[in-house]
Design an enzyme around this catalytic site. Structure first.
Site, mmCIF file in Angstrom:
data_model
loop_
_atom_site.group_PDB
_atom_site.id
_atom_site.type_symbol
_atom_site.label_atom_id
_atom_site.label_comp_id
_atom_site.label_asym_id
_atom_site.label_seq_id
_atom_site.Cartn_x
_atom_site.Cartn_y
_atom_site.Cartn_z
ATOM 1 N N TYR A 139 -10.860 5.050 -11.339
ATOM 2 C CA TYR A 139 -10.622 5.678 -10.019
ATOM 3 C C TYR A 139 -10.443 7.192 -10.100
ATOM 4 C CZ TYR A 139 -8.653 0.904 -9.410
ATOM 5 O OH TYR A 139 -8.404 -0.443 -9.409
ATOM 6 N N CYS B 40 -14.649 3.645 -27.589
ATOM 7 C CA CYS B 40 -15.980 4.190 -27.797
ATOM 8 C C CYS B 40 -16.642 4.452 -26.460
ATOM 9 C CB CYS B 40 -16.793 3.190 -28.590
ATOM 10 S SG CYS B 40 -17.285 3.862 -30.140
ATOM 11 N N GLU B 41 -16.194 5.468 -25.786
ATOM 12 C CA GLU B 41 -16.619 5.703 -24.424
ATOM 13 C C GLU B 41 -16.172 7.119 -24.046
ATOM 14 O OE1 GLU B 41 -17.344 2.454 -22.682
ATOM 15 O OE2 GLU B 41 -17.675 3.358 -20.733
ATOM 16 N N TYR C 115 -0.554 -1.506 -12.131
ATOM 17 C CA TYR C 115 -1.995 -1.607 -12.427
ATOM 18 C C TYR C 115 -2.353 -0.983 -13.778
ATOM 19 C CZ TYR C 115 -1.856 -2.797 -7.496
ATOM 20 O OH TYR C 115 -1.538 -3.384 -6.291
ATOM 21 N N GLY D 47 0.775 -1.241 0.000
ATOM 22 C CA GLY D 47 0.000 0.000 0.000
ATOM 23 C C GLY D 47 0.801 1.284 0.000
ATOM 24 N N PRO E 209 4.706 -5.106 -0.965
ATOM 25 C CA PRO E 209 4.601 -3.919 -1.811
ATOM 26 C C PRO E 209 4.402 -4.282 -3.282
ATOM 27 C CG PRO E 209 6.894 -4.353 -1.314
ATOM 28 C CD PRO E 209 6.097 -5.401 -0.584
ATOM 29 N N GLY E 210 3.531 -3.570 -3.963
ATOM 30 C CA GLY E 210 3.324 -3.792 -5.387
ATOM 31 C C GLY E 210 3.599 -2.490 -6.132
HETATM 32 N N1 LLP Z 1 -1.256 -7.138 -0.466
HETATM 33 C C1 LLP Z 1 -2.586 -7.259 -0.528
HETATM 34 C C2 LLP Z 1 -3.258 -8.249 0.293
HETATM 35 C C3 LLP Z 1 -3.330 -6.432 -1.391
HETATM 36 O O1 LLP Z 1 -4.640 -6.558 -1.442
HETATM 37 C C4 LLP Z 1 -2.644 -5.494 -2.203
HETATM 38 C C5 LLP Z 1 -3.378 -4.644 -3.131
HETATM 39 C C6 LLP Z 1 -1.233 -5.412 -2.109
HETATM 40 C C7 LLP Z 1 -0.590 -6.248 -1.214
HETATM 41 C C8 LLP Z 1 -0.411 -4.474 -2.925
HETATM 42 O O2 LLP Z 1 -0.725 -3.149 -2.687
HETATM 43 P P1 LLP Z 1 0.171 -1.982 -3.319
HETATM 44 O O3 LLP Z 1 1.511 -2.016 -2.617
HETATM 45 O O4 LLP Z 1 0.317 -2.238 -4.769
HETATM 46 O O5 LLP Z 1 -0.593 -0.756 -3.037
HETATM 47 N N2 LLP Z 1 -6.018 -1.671 -8.864
HETATM 48 C C9 LLP Z 1 -5.864 -0.684 -7.817
HETATM 49 C C10 LLP Z 1 -5.072 -1.205 -6.639
HETATM 50 C C11 LLP Z 1 -5.698 -2.403 -5.993
HETATM 51 C C12 LLP Z 1 -4.864 -2.902 -4.865
HETATM 52 C C13 LLP Z 1 -5.453 -4.122 -4.270
HETATM 53 N N3 LLP Z 1 -4.626 -4.752 -3.321
HETATM 54 C C14 LLP Z 1 -5.211 0.552 -8.416
HETATM 55 O O6 LLP Z 1 -4.933 0.553 -9.603
HETATM 56 O O7 LLP Z 1 -4.990 1.531 -7.715
#
Ligand code: LLP
Length: 426
Positions: A324, A351-352, A380, A239, A281-282
């Site tokens: 979002y 088309c949107e 994402y 997050g 982390p993603g």
């Molecule tokens: N761990 C869990 C259990 C999660 O649900 C998530 C994200 C992460 C880790 C990774 O979170 P990050 O570090 O990437 O914030 N599609 C949305 C984000 C959805 C995130 C869902 N869970 C966007 O594009 O903002």
């Protein structure tokens, strides 16, 4: 560096557009590696018994799995598809952790059979399902339970995941949770490790993390009181926020130091052995490592209203602005140093009407054929791409110090009809 051109990890972006075509995703290997290095320095090397499980959902391909492996990471997957990708790339199964609120029986079976490291139990019926599969396969599985700590984090509602009214996880006060933990502790097929939480995504404040940790620590105490078992692992989720336009990015240590400090204090005061700590982390690893590259097509100037600049991609390769209301920034890559004299709205070709990538952006005079780059699309973007309007998903190129190589081929028309069938009666 040639003047008036945008460079990304040593590559001339207009040259990349020429070589690979547009639309195109470009990922910087240097930036990804730097983020992993920051995670090692600020977390793995600073604290003992820690792991980083890169959240594959942000951006994942076989090449990304290789990078994560090389840089000493674990991987957090949330589907059979992500798991399969990691396994096919030769990623060590014991370093894979599996999240998700509705893991299918076949996904659980693949996880058990391939001997992955952890399954994060996310729902009331999952433990029993997993236990039955482990029994059939004669394998043990290590599990954590995902807790929804009931914290409201300050981010877009769709990406809040830690609050009580959520499809994810167990509310901490729920008796069902304690019953499930008891079952896990008693099962010969399950190795109960601990608890997991994830407060939300794109966060800049460490307070919700600390609040969530308090809830979790209470539960850790309760589990010892009730079952005499000391939780040996905690997972703090991901997050950590990134810069899209003018956000100020915080170092990992800003989030993690106070949490590790609080955990340390808790363990001292309550005489607990220090548990392993995992983070997921993603976005913060890959978000700023990616740009999307387009060619400008039609330009529509509605005098006194708005100037629309269309590009050859859009919501199919980046759904985030439409979904979002996410705000991005971008530049005309072949006019990088020119004075920004116009305000335009960059829109996609779907088309949107909502297919708008950037509203009211300052740019130099745009012309058809210019190359337009959007920043911070590494997370994402590709992972949420779709074939809406039968647009092909663009290729992904990995760049490093001026060199580029393709890591995902783009889809052409043939790919789009590949799974179509024409029944004979039509
Ligand atoms: N761990 C869990 C259990 C999660 O649900 C998530 C994200 C992460 C880790 C990774 O979170 P990050 O570090 O990437 O914030 N599609 C949305 C984000 C959805 C995130 C869902 N869970 C966007 O594009 O903002």
């Amino acid at each position: 560096m040639e003047k008036n051109k945008l460079y990304f990890d040593g590559c001339d972006v207009t040259e990349l557009a020429k070589e690979y075509g547009t639309p195109l995703y470009v990922m910087s290997e240097t930036e990804i590696v730097n983020r992993f290095a920051a995670l090692r320095k600020e977390f793995l090397e600073k604290y003992e018994n820690t792991r980083v499980a890169y959240a594959a959902k942000a951006f994942f391909t076989m090449a990304m799995a290789k990078l994560a492996e090389r840089e000493g990471m674990c991987i957090d997957v949330v589907s059979g598809g992500e798991l399969y990708t990691a396994l096919k790339a030769g990623f060590p199964p014991e370093r894979i952790e599996f999240n998700g609120n509705n893991k299918l029986a076949k996904e659980l079976r693949l996880a058990v059979k391939s001997g992955i490291g952890r399954i994060i139990i996310d729902g009331f019926g999952e433990l029993a399902k997993l236990e039955a599969i482990c029994k059939e396969e004669n394998r043990r599985m290590s599990v954590l339970f995902r807790i929804t700590p009931g914290i409201k984090a300050d981010t877009h509602d769709y990406i809040v995941t830690g609050k009580k009214d959520s499809k994810f996880g167990f509310p901490p006060e729920d008796e069902i949770l304690m019953e499930q933990i008891r079952q896990a502790i008693e099962s010969e097929y399950i190795d109960f490790k601990g608890l997991h939480f994830h407060v939300g995504s794109q966060l800049f404040d460490n307070r919700p993390y600390l609040q969530a940790l308090e809830v979790i620590l209470e539960l850790v105490k309760k589990i010892r009181e009730k079952f005499g078992v000391e939780v040996s692992e905690l997972n703090f989720g991901g997050g950590f926020g990134i810069r899209y336009t003018d956000e100020e990015r915080r170092p990992y240590a800003y989030f993690l130091d106070p949490m590790m400090e609080r955990l340390e204090q808790f363990c001292r005061e309550e005489s607990f052995p220090h548990p392993a700590v995992v983070i997921e982390p993603g976005r913060s690893v890959v978000g700023e490592a990616g740009i999307s590259v387009y060619t400008i097509g039609q330009i529509k100037d509605i005098k006194g209203v708005r100037k629309y600049v269309s590009v050859d991609g859009g919501m199919t390769d980046n759904i985030r602005p439409a979904l979002y209301q996410s705000v991005y920034s971008g530049v005309i890559a072949n006019k990088a140093d020119e004075e920004k004299t116009e305000t335009v709205t960059v829109c996609g070709k779907c088309c949107e009407s909502g297919d708008i990538l950037i509203r009211d952006l300052q740019v130099p005079v745009p012309e058809e054929g210019d190359i337009f780059a959007v920043f911070s699309t590494g997370a994402y973007g590709y992972s949420m791409a779709s074939n809406y309007n039968r647009n092909g998903i663009p290729p992904v190129v990995l760049v490093k110090d001026g060199k580029s190589r393709m890591i995902v081929k783009g889809q052409d028309e043939e790919d789009l009809i590949r799974n179509d069938l024409l029944p004979e009666d039509l």
